[in-house]
Design an enzyme around this catalytic site. Structure first.
Site, PDB file in Angstrom:
ATOM      1  N   TYR A 178       2.303  11.386   9.174  1.00 55.20           N
ATOM      2  CA  TYR A 178       1.591  12.570   9.653  1.00 55.20           C
ATOM      3  C   TYR A 178       1.857  12.757  11.137  1.00 55.20           C
ATOM      4  O   TYR A 178       2.065  13.867  11.616  1.00 55.20           O
ATOM      5  CB  TYR A 178       0.094  12.390   9.370  1.00 55.20           C
ATOM      6  CG  TYR A 178      -0.773  13.479   9.943  1.00 55.20           C
ATOM      7  CD1 TYR A 178      -0.930  14.686   9.276  1.00 55.20           C
ATOM      8  CD2 TYR A 178      -1.442  13.293  11.149  1.00 55.20           C
ATOM      9  CE1 TYR A 178      -1.733  15.687   9.802  1.00 55.20           C
ATOM     10  CE2 TYR A 178      -2.253  14.286  11.680  1.00 55.20           C
ATOM     11  CZ  TYR A 178      -2.392  15.480  11.003  1.00 55.20           C
ATOM     12  OH  TYR A 178      -3.184  16.464  11.531  1.00 55.20           O
TER      13      TYR A 178
ATOM     14  N   HIS B 177      -3.052  12.155  -4.452  1.00 55.65           N
ATOM     15  CA  HIS B 177      -3.407  10.956  -3.705  1.00 55.65           C
ATOM     16  C   HIS B 177      -3.320   9.741  -4.630  1.00 55.65           C
ATOM     17  O   HIS B 177      -3.816   8.670  -4.313  1.00 55.65           O
ATOM     18  CB  HIS B 177      -4.836  11.058  -3.156  1.00 55.65           C
ATOM     19  CG  HIS B 177      -4.964  11.983  -2.000  1.00 55.65           C
ATOM     20  ND1 HIS B 177      -5.396  13.282  -2.149  1.00 55.65           N
ATOM     21  CD2 HIS B 177      -4.707  11.815  -0.690  1.00 55.65           C
ATOM     22  CE1 HIS B 177      -5.401  13.871  -0.955  1.00 55.65           C
ATOM     23  NE2 HIS B 177      -4.988  13.003  -0.059  1.00 55.65           N
TER      24      HIS B 177
ATOM     25  N   ARG C 215      -0.466   8.083   7.184  1.00 60.45           N
ATOM     26  CA  ARG C 215      -1.153   8.381   8.434  1.00 60.45           C
ATOM     27  C   ARG C 215      -1.660   7.091   9.059  1.00 60.45           C
ATOM     28  O   ARG C 215      -1.963   6.129   8.347  1.00 60.45           O
ATOM     29  CB  ARG C 215      -2.335   9.310   8.153  1.00 60.45           C
ATOM     30  CG  ARG C 215      -2.976   9.865   9.394  1.00 60.45           C
ATOM     31  CD  ARG C 215      -3.966  10.952   9.067  1.00 60.45           C
ATOM     32  NE  ARG C 215      -4.460  11.539  10.309  1.00 60.45           N
ATOM     33  CZ  ARG C 215      -5.404  12.442  10.362  1.00 60.45           C
ATOM     34  NH1 ARG C 215      -5.951  12.897   9.260  1.00 60.45           N
ATOM     35  NH2 ARG C 215      -5.806  12.926  11.518  1.00 60.45           N
TER      36      ARG C 215
ATOM     37  N   SER D  98     -10.854  10.533   9.372  1.00 56.56           N
ATOM     38  CA  SER D  98     -10.706  11.778   8.637  1.00 56.56           C
ATOM     39  C   SER D  98     -11.437  11.729   7.297  1.00 56.56           C
ATOM     40  O   SER D  98     -12.135  12.668   6.908  1.00 56.56           O
ATOM     41  CB  SER D  98      -9.223  12.064   8.408  1.00 56.56           C
ATOM     42  OG  SER D  98      -9.051  13.227   7.655  1.00 56.56           O
TER      43      SER D  98
END
Length: 119
Positions: free
Chosen positions: A101, A9, A30, A38
């Site tokens: 995503y 990340h 995303r 999330s």
């Protein structure tokens, strides 16, 4: 031994291939609203903002700022988008693939073909 796969990340400034740009990078992004939710409910008890009692609205403000790990979603995404452009301009070859995503979920076979062709 090569090739290697590294899942991270990390923001661009921590990416190890800064000078040579020989690594292939698959960047999966995303929808920021979904990413925020999330992250809030991240499944680590005692670590996730939800499990520690942080109100969602307060977390959203922090998440959108640069006061989170790796500088926040907006800064992180902008950095990798810049890297995508720079990488292509310097090497004239595609060594970075940007995919969402949502694309992976809605068109898994097409996404897998795209990723396989890239690698």
């Amino acid at each position: 031994p090569s090739p290697r796969i590294l899942k991270t990340h990390a923001p661009t400034q921590l990416f190890l291939d800064q000078d040579e740009r020989v690594a292939k990078v698959l960047y999966i992004t995303r929808n920021p609203f979904d990413a925020c939710v999330s992250c809030y409910y991240h499944p680590k008890t005692g670590v996730s903002p939800h499990s520690t009692g942080v109100p969602f609205d307060a977390f959203c403000k922090i998440w959108l700022s640069d006061r989170v790990e790796f500088g926040g979603w907006i800064r992180h995404t902008k950095g990798w988008r810049r890297e995508l452009r720079r990488s292509y301009n310097q090497t004239k070859k595609k060594n970075m693939l940007w995919i969402s995503y949502e694309e992976l979920v809605h068109s898994p076979l097409e996404s897998i073909r795209t990723i396989a062709g890239f690698l």
